[in-house]
Design an enzyme around this catalytic site. Structure first.
Site, PDB file in Angstrom:
ATOM      1  N   TYR A   1      29.039  70.440  54.766  1.00  0.00           N
ATOM      2  CA  TYR A   1      29.654  70.646  53.449  1.00  0.00           C
ATOM      3  C   TYR A   1      29.625  72.142  53.081  1.00  0.00           C
ATOM      4  O   TYR A   1      30.639  72.701  52.634  1.00  0.00           O
ATOM      5  CB  TYR A   1      28.932  69.802  52.370  1.00  0.00           C
ATOM      6  CG  TYR A   1      29.498  70.099  51.006  1.00  0.00           C
ATOM      7  CD1 TYR A   1      30.747  69.588  50.641  1.00  0.00           C
ATOM      8  CD2 TYR A   1      28.835  70.944  50.113  1.00  0.00           C
ATOM      9  CE1 TYR A   1      31.311  69.909  49.416  1.00  0.00           C
ATOM     10  CE2 TYR A   1      29.395  71.267  48.886  1.00  0.00           C
ATOM     11  CZ  TYR A   1      30.635  70.740  48.549  1.00  0.00           C
ATOM     12  OH  TYR A   1      31.200  71.081  47.345  1.00  0.00           O
TER      13      TYR A   1
ATOM     14  N   ARG B   1      28.817  65.374  41.484  1.00  0.00           N
ATOM     15  CA  ARG B   1      28.182  65.050  42.764  1.00  0.00           C
ATOM     16  C   ARG B   1      27.024  66.008  43.025  1.00  0.00           C
ATOM     17  O   ARG B   1      27.038  67.139  42.567  1.00  0.00           O
ATOM     18  CB  ARG B   1      29.211  65.151  43.880  1.00  0.00           C
ATOM     19  CG  ARG B   1      30.125  63.924  43.871  1.00  0.00           C
ATOM     20  CD  ARG B   1      31.316  64.093  44.729  1.00  0.00           C
ATOM     21  NE  ARG B   1      31.878  65.425  44.599  1.00  0.00           N
ATOM     22  CZ  ARG B   1      32.141  66.221  45.622  1.00  0.00           C
ATOM     23  NH1 ARG B   1      31.878  65.840  46.846  1.00  0.00           N
ATOM     24  NH2 ARG B   1      32.675  67.412  45.425  1.00  0.00           N
TER      25      ARG B   1
ATOM     26  N   PHE C   1      29.995  95.174  48.959  1.00  0.00           N
ATOM     27  CA  PHE C   1      30.593  93.892  48.565  1.00  0.00           C
ATOM     28  C   PHE C   1      29.830  92.723  49.210  1.00  0.00           C
ATOM     29  O   PHE C   1      29.601  91.689  48.585  1.00  0.00           O
ATOM     30  CB  PHE C   1      32.075  93.907  48.983  1.00  0.00           C
ATOM     31  CG  PHE C   1      32.760  92.580  48.917  1.00  0.00           C
ATOM     32  CD1 PHE C   1      33.177  92.056  47.694  1.00  0.00           C
ATOM     33  CD2 PHE C   1      33.013  91.831  50.069  1.00  0.00           C
ATOM     34  CE1 PHE C   1      33.818  90.823  47.632  1.00  0.00           C
ATOM     35  CE2 PHE C   1      33.655  90.605  50.004  1.00  0.00           C
ATOM     36  CZ  PHE C   1      34.052  90.097  48.786  1.00  0.00           C
TER      37      PHE C   1
HETATM   38  C1  IN0 Z   1      32.148  84.971  47.679  1.00  0.00           C
HETATM   39  C2  IN0 Z   1      30.783  85.511  48.003  1.00  0.00           C
HETATM   40  C3  IN0 Z   1      30.744  86.514  49.139  1.00  0.00           C
HETATM   41  C4  IN0 Z   1      30.754  87.860  48.913  1.00  0.00           C
HETATM   42  C5  IN0 Z   1      30.657  88.760  49.981  1.00  0.00           C
HETATM   43  C6  IN0 Z   1      30.577  88.320  51.275  1.00  0.00           C
HETATM   44  C7  IN0 Z   1      30.561  86.960  51.552  1.00  0.00           C
HETATM   45  C8  IN0 Z   1      30.478  86.486  52.873  1.00  0.00           C
HETATM   46  C9  IN0 Z   1      30.466  85.134  53.120  1.00  0.00           C
HETATM   47  C10 IN0 Z   1      30.605  84.221  52.099  1.00  0.00           C
HETATM   48  C11 IN0 Z   1      30.668  84.665  50.781  1.00  0.00           C
HETATM   49  C12 IN0 Z   1      30.657  86.017  50.479  1.00  0.00           C
HETATM   50  O1  IN0 Z   1      30.099  86.062  46.879  1.00  0.00           O
HETATM   51  C13 IN0 Z   1      30.239  85.442  45.613  1.00  0.00           C
HETATM   52  C14 IN0 Z   1      29.279  86.092  44.627  1.00  0.00           C
HETATM   53  C15 IN0 Z   1      29.600  85.678  43.187  1.00  0.00           C
HETATM   54  O2  IN0 Z   1      30.649  85.161  42.898  1.00  0.00           O
HETATM   55  N1  IN0 Z   1      28.672  85.876  42.281  1.00  0.00           N
HETATM   56  C16 IN0 Z   1      28.769  85.441  40.888  1.00  0.00           C
HETATM   57  C17 IN0 Z   1      27.424  85.065  40.437  1.00  0.00           C
HETATM   58  C18 IN0 Z   1      27.275  83.618  40.188  1.00  0.00           C
HETATM   59  O3  IN0 Z   1      26.163  83.243  39.802  1.00  0.00           O
HETATM   60  O4  IN0 Z   1      28.244  82.872  40.316  1.00  0.00           O
HETATM   61  C19 IN0 Z   1      29.188  86.508  39.914  1.00  0.00           C
HETATM   62  O5  IN0 Z   1      29.718  86.096  38.895  1.00  0.00           O
HETATM   63  O6  IN0 Z   1      28.924  87.687  40.107  1.00  0.00           O
HETATM   64  C20 IN0 Z   1      30.091  83.947  45.696  1.00  0.00           C
HETATM   65  O7  IN0 Z   1      29.107  83.412  45.184  1.00  0.00           O
HETATM   66  N2  IN0 Z   1      31.083  83.206  46.319  1.00  0.00           N
HETATM   67  C21 IN0 Z   1      32.249  83.804  46.890  1.00  0.00           C
HETATM   68  C22 IN0 Z   1      33.493  83.242  46.645  1.00  0.00           C
HETATM   69  C23 IN0 Z   1      34.648  83.853  47.103  1.00  0.00           C
HETATM   70  C24 IN0 Z   1      34.536  85.044  47.822  1.00  0.00           C
HETATM   71 CL1  IN0 Z   1      35.970  85.828  48.342  1.00  0.00          CL
HETATM   72  C25 IN0 Z   1      33.295  85.615  48.100  1.00  0.00           C
HETATM   73  C26 IN0 Z   1      31.027  81.718  46.282  1.00  0.00           C
HETATM   74  C27 IN0 Z   1      30.448  81.016  47.547  1.00  0.00           C
HETATM   75  C28 IN0 Z   1      30.552  79.497  47.303  1.00  0.00           C
HETATM   76  C29 IN0 Z   1      28.978  81.345  47.774  1.00  0.00           C
HETATM   77  C30 IN0 Z   1      31.231  81.363  48.790  1.00  0.00           C
END
Ligand code: IN0
Length: 413
Positions: A168, A225, A285
């Site tokens: 998942y 969920r 980043f």
């Molecule tokens: C992310 C990731 C992310 C950033 C950089 C490199 C990555 C490599 C692999 C996978 C994910 C990577 O980072 C964000 C961070 C974020 O959104 N932080 C929130 C804090 C919070 O509490 O929600 C903020 O508001 O600052 C992340 O969590 N995800 C994410 C989503 C899309 C992208 Cl393009 C990059 C979500 C997740 C589910 C962990 C992948």
């Protein structure tokens, strides 16, 4: 008021917080003027707070691609999370989402607050998507297709085994890692990272979120969920929600520690992934969310508060991480220090104590082997200690002044 109290308690947070606020204002001023890009960037600021700032520091083309990738994923997530959508409506939308991004006419109303706005005005996201380079579009389409199919598979499937949990997390976060690695490669600045390392980057972040959000998720109405795997929690309680009841506190903390130990498994891969990055903005980043994750796990480990309220790194510490993460030395120092915070919390009576300790020691060895640890003190935690000892000295000086003032007034009476 809460934030003022936090700054008074941690006065050294003031400068990084101020810097973050100013950088955020500056970034908001730089929002492009075309309506579809203006919508996408202001939406990015609304849904991702401080993370939007780090995205905006990327080079122009890559920044636009990451912004759209982020919003497409948030939209997909909004469909997946909306429990009011019947399964027979939801599944086809998830499966076809990668085609909807090419269709300026498509939209589907769901979600709440800013996510509802994102869904209602999704045409701005598709318009911006259609302006991206072909390499970026292909990468976003491919990941959206695989993620949508994976989410659809898990709509009717519970997370039973640890393998289900990893599968998942692969769909919702590991694939984000694979997609980002493709975008970095398409930008011409980075080599293509191995899929297994990109996957670990996502799994480490997502598992941390799942652990931290236990209470918020279990209390959600209508029932949402849950993603804690039965294979782990069933060793401690009969029902996952039993973890939040006071009489099960000991079992709950043991289960939490088991979950944290499982998440720590991905750290060495993450360090390897980050150490191969060359571009400074891409590095920041990637590294900032990873440091936030290890910090959050150190805070959550052995902490019953995870089952009582919100356990999050304070805003000032987040601001410090954003301000001071620039190279691998900073990353090794932060990972070393946060695992040093976790280590003394391991209780030898915890059923997984040996396993957790060996995980922490393996992480610390990876940081040590980099050879940079003795060159410089930590940029986050050492400064906290230095400041707190300074604050204690100042406190005693003030106390001495008050004491001598009171004694002199009493003597003159
Ligand atoms: C992310 C990731 C992310 C950033 C950089 C490199 C990555 C490599 C692999 C996978 C994910 C990577 O980072 C964000 C961070 C974020 O959104 N932080 C929130 C804090 C919070 O509490 O929600 C903020 O508001 O600052 C992340 O969590 N995800 C994410 C989503 C899309 C992208 Cl393009 C990059 C979500 C997740 C589910 C962990 C992948």
């Amino acid at each position: 008021m809460g934030s003022l109290a936090a700054v008074l308690r941690h006065p050294h947070d003031f400068y990084p917080l101020l810097k973050l606020k100013m950088a955020s204002r500056q970034a908001e001023k730089q929002i492009p003027s075309e309506p579809h890009w203006a919508f996408c960037y202001s939406m990015l600021h609304k849904v991702s707070r401080s993370f939007a700032l780090v995205i905006q520091q990327l080079g122009t083309d890559l920044r636009n691609a990451v912004c759209i990738f982020y919003l497409v994923l948030r939209a997909l997530d909004t469909v997946e999370d909306d429990t009011s959508i019947p399964t027979d409506v939801k599944v086809p939308i998830l499966i076809a989402f990668h085609r909807h991004v090419y269709d300026r006419e498509w939209h589907f109303s769901c979600g709440t607050k800013e996510y509802k706005v994102l869904m209602d005005q999704f045409h701005h996201v598709s318009t911006a998507f259609l302006e991206l380079g072909k390499g970026y579009q292909d990468a976003i389409e491919d990941i959206t297709k695989r993620m949508g199919a994976g989410m659809a598979k898990f709509i009717c499937k519970e997370v039973e085994s640890i393998d289900d949990y990893d599968e998942y997390c692969y769909y919702v976060a590991g694939l984000v890692g694979l997609g980002l690695s493709k975008l970095f490669y398409a930008s011409g600045t980075e080599d293509l990272a191995p899929d297994s390392l990109s996957n670990s980057m996502g799994l480490f972040l997502q598992k941390t979120n799942i652990i931290r959000d236990y209470l918020e998720d279990i209390n959600e109405i209508p029932k949402c969920r849950m993603f804690w795997p039965r294979e782990i929690w069933s060793k401690y309680v009969n029902k996952l929600e039993d973890l939040k009841y006071e009489e099960n506190s000991d079992k709950a903390v043991q289960c939490l520690n088991d979950m944290v130990t499982n998440a720590l498994m991905h750290v060495e891969d993450c360090l390897k992934y980050m150490s191969a990055l060359r571009d400074h903005a891409i590095f920041r980043f990637c590294a900032i969310p990873q440091i936030m994750a290890i910090g959050t796990l150190a805070l959550c480990y052995n902490n019953i508060e995870v089952f009582r309220g919100v356990v999050k790194m304070r805003r000032g510490l987040t601001a410090k991480v954003i301000d001071r993460t620039n190279n691998m030395t900073d990353v090794y120092l932060a990972f070393y220090d946060f695992s040093n915070i976790l280590k003394p919390k391991i209780n030898k009576n915890d059923p997984n104590a040996t396993k957790t300790l060996s995980r922490v020691e393996a992480i610390q060895k990876a940081c040590m082997d980099s050879g940079v640890l003795n060159k410089r003190k930590s940029y986050i935690i050492q400064s906290e200690l230095r400041y707190s000892s300074t604050m204690i000295v100042i406190f005693f000086i003030i106390l001495a002044i008050i004491f001598s003032y009171l004694s002199s007034t009493r003597a003159s009476k």
